[in-house]
Design a protein around this motif. Sequence first.
Motif, PDB file in Angstrom:
ATOM      1  N   GLU A   1       0.954   0.309  -2.496  1.00  0.00           N
ATOM      2  CA  GLU A   1       2.236   0.975  -2.362  1.00  0.00           C
ATOM      3  C   GLU A   1       2.246   1.230  -0.670  1.00  0.00           C
ATOM      4  O   GLU A   1       3.390   1.050  -0.235  1.00  0.00           O
ATOM      5  N   ARG A   2       1.049   1.585  -0.415  1.00  0.00           N
ATOM      6  CA  ARG A   2       0.972   1.799   1.129  1.00  0.00           C
ATOM      7  C   ARG A   2       1.470   0.390   1.956  1.00  0.00           C
ATOM      8  O   ARG A   2       2.139   0.468   3.096  1.00  0.00           O
ATOM      9  N   ASP A   3       0.961  -0.592   1.297  1.00  0.00           N
ATOM     10  CA  ASP A   3       1.345  -1.768   2.067  1.00  0.00           C
ATOM     11  C   ASP A   3       2.631  -2.104   2.022  1.00  0.00           C
ATOM     12  O   ASP A   3       3.304  -2.525   2.986  1.00  0.00           O
ATOM     13  N   ALA A   4       3.483  -1.742   0.916  1.00  0.00           N
ATOM     14  CA  ALA A   4       4.736  -1.968   0.780  1.00  0.00           C
ATOM     15  C   ALA A   4       5.492  -1.029   1.700  1.00  0.00           C
ATOM     16  O   ALA A   4       6.502  -1.538   2.529  1.00  0.00           O
TER      17      ALA A   4
ATOM     18  N   TYR B   1       5.178   4.133  -9.283  1.00  0.00           N
ATOM     19  CA  TYR B   1       3.892   4.537  -9.901  1.00  0.00           C
ATOM     20  C   TYR B   1       3.955   6.208  -9.922  1.00  0.00           C
ATOM     21  O   TYR B   1       4.752   6.680 -10.764  1.00  0.00           O
ATOM     22  N   ASP B   2       3.356   6.885  -9.207  1.00  0.00           N
ATOM     23  CA  ASP B   2       3.252   8.228  -9.068  1.00  0.00           C
ATOM     24  C   ASP B   2       4.101   8.871  -8.058  1.00  0.00           C
ATOM     25  O   ASP B   2       4.052   8.482  -6.947  1.00  0.00           O
TER      26      ASP B   2
ATOM     27  N   ALA C   1       3.411   8.979  -4.026  1.00  0.00           N
ATOM     28  CA  ALA C   1       4.103   8.098  -3.031  1.00  0.00           C
ATOM     29  C   ALA C   1       4.715   8.685  -2.011  1.00  0.00           C
ATOM     30  O   ALA C   1       5.152   8.291  -0.911  1.00  0.00           O
ATOM     31  N   VAL C   2       5.447  10.052  -2.321  1.00  0.00           N
ATOM     32  CA  VAL C   2       5.907  10.619  -1.515  1.00  0.00           C
ATOM     33  C   VAL C   2       4.946  11.003  -0.269  1.00  0.00           C
ATOM     34  O   VAL C   2       5.407  11.191   0.916  1.00  0.00           O
ATOM     35  N   ARG C   3       3.767  11.571  -0.569  1.00  0.00           N
ATOM     36  CA  ARG C   3       2.797  11.741   0.253  1.00  0.00           C
ATOM     37  C   ARG C   3       2.603  10.557   1.230  1.00  0.00           C
ATOM     38  O   ARG C   3       2.238  10.667   2.284  1.00  0.00           O
ATOM     39  N   THR C   4       2.521   9.420   0.543  1.00  0.00           N
ATOM     40  CA  THR C   4       2.055   8.084   1.225  1.00  0.00           C
ATOM     41  C   THR C   4       3.184   7.786   2.255  1.00  0.00           C
ATOM     42  O   THR C   4       3.099   7.441   3.342  1.00  0.00           O
ATOM     43  N   ALA C   5       4.537   7.944   1.512  1.00  0.00           N
ATOM     44  CA  ALA C   5       5.601   7.616   2.475  1.00  0.00           C
ATOM     45  C   ALA C   5       5.879   8.349   3.878  1.00  0.00           C
ATOM     46  O   ALA C   5       6.265   7.907   4.771  1.00  0.00           O
TER      47      ALA C   5
ATOM     48  N   SER D   1      14.216   7.426 -11.401  1.00  0.00           N
ATOM     49  CA  SER D   1      13.721   7.448 -12.965  1.00  0.00           C
ATOM     50  C   SER D   1      13.233   8.783 -13.054  1.00  0.00           C
ATOM     51  O   SER D   1      13.167   9.662 -12.167  1.00  0.00           O
ATOM     52  N   GLY D   2      13.071   9.181 -14.481  1.00  0.00           N
ATOM     53  CA  GLY D   2      12.613  10.492 -14.750  1.00  0.00           C
ATOM     54  C   GLY D   2      13.713  11.556 -14.857  1.00  0.00           C
ATOM     55  O   GLY D   2      14.871  11.393 -14.818  1.00  0.00           O
TER      56      GLY D   2
END
Length: 442
Positions: free
Chosen positions: A218-221, A240-241, A245-249, A264-265
Amino acid sequence: MNTADLGLPVDVPSTALFTDQYEFTMLQASLRAGTADRRSVFEVFTRRLPEGRRYGVVAGTGRVLDAVENFRFDPGVLGFLRQHAIVDEPTLEWLASYRFTGDIWGYPEGEVYFPGSPILRVEGSFAECVLLETVILSILNHDSAIAAAASRMAAAAGSRPLIEMGARRTHELSAVASARAAYVGGFTSTSDLAAGFRYNIPTVGTSAHAFTLLHDSERDAFQAQVSSLGSATTLLVDTYDVAEAVRTAVEVAGTDLGAVRIDSGDLLLVAHRVRQQLDELGATGTRIVVTSDLDEYAIASLAAAPVDAYGVGTQLVTGSGHPTCSMVYKLVARADSADPKAPLQPVAKKSMGGKTSIGGRKWAARRADADGVAEAEVVGTGPVPPELAGRQLQVELIKGGEVVAREPLDDVRERHIAARGALPMSAVQLSRGEPVIPTEYA
């Protein structure tokens, strides 16, 4: 104006075959009977609003003007009609020189309407008017249904922007018309580039889950997207999670990250969690965009959520349960002869089953109370009462076959906001109810 402006394939030469065969058989029979040249008045109206709706929205008028202007019978169209014996040779000769030379009046696009409202009035010879029935109804029924759904969604969203993203959920040509109608109804942008190209609607879009899945992580994306589009982009964080994902973003884009999208969710719960996490990470200006099969009810349920924008697809382009407005095109007056000076006689369908109509060429006005809030739709065939003279709704759209009322789409959009704002407050309630104002016949 060429057919590309209508959202049509460039190889479609005209709008003349966007019709039903019986329009042509009526034409042929009336030509033989000598009644085709009788001056006639047709009106577009609906007997009722879709169940539970409190107002309708007039949309597609600009496309109707284009369709009438492009209603031409070129050699290819005439060849088709001849090959399949749709009409006889005298009728084909008549069609070869067809040009609508009459007048069209109607509610300006973006205006609201109610049961019985004479939304469009088409005047000319029976022959030239009857051919336009199907193409006019197909445009107005579709576009007005989408605009009504969009208007309800915009009212539910308040000041938060709405993105139209339903192109993949409908026919490719309907997608363009839907984006236009949604813009009239209050949406601020579209994902559909054809709509942006043809109607100058702002376009937006970044990435889907496939882009994340393409990359090794996800980081690469996220790094690839930020590298290409900059930190102001919108990153999709629910592949994914979400928390990870927010942290990585934020790590990848920094605290200047433009937005994150949740698709989603439990959107209410997830939006609150994401907002808290973004704020804790210092990304207090990062917006939250939510998608995932939204309609006006789902949007209203998120009113208290920390959501900054909505993306709507399927429910919008299908009219949120009402994909048509049940508008009809009825002959309401005609002359007794082909003499241009022959007086018009009111005519009306009197059949059983709730399909009756009221004869006569009609005017329409909206009566307001002392505060300027609409209180009734008044429709009549006689003289306009003096107190309503300045509140008439119909405007001239085509005069002597020439379009006289083209206008920028942004003007149409602003008109709708003003028209909806002049209705009683209960108009924007999502609970089912009757039309917010009654229709009175004078």
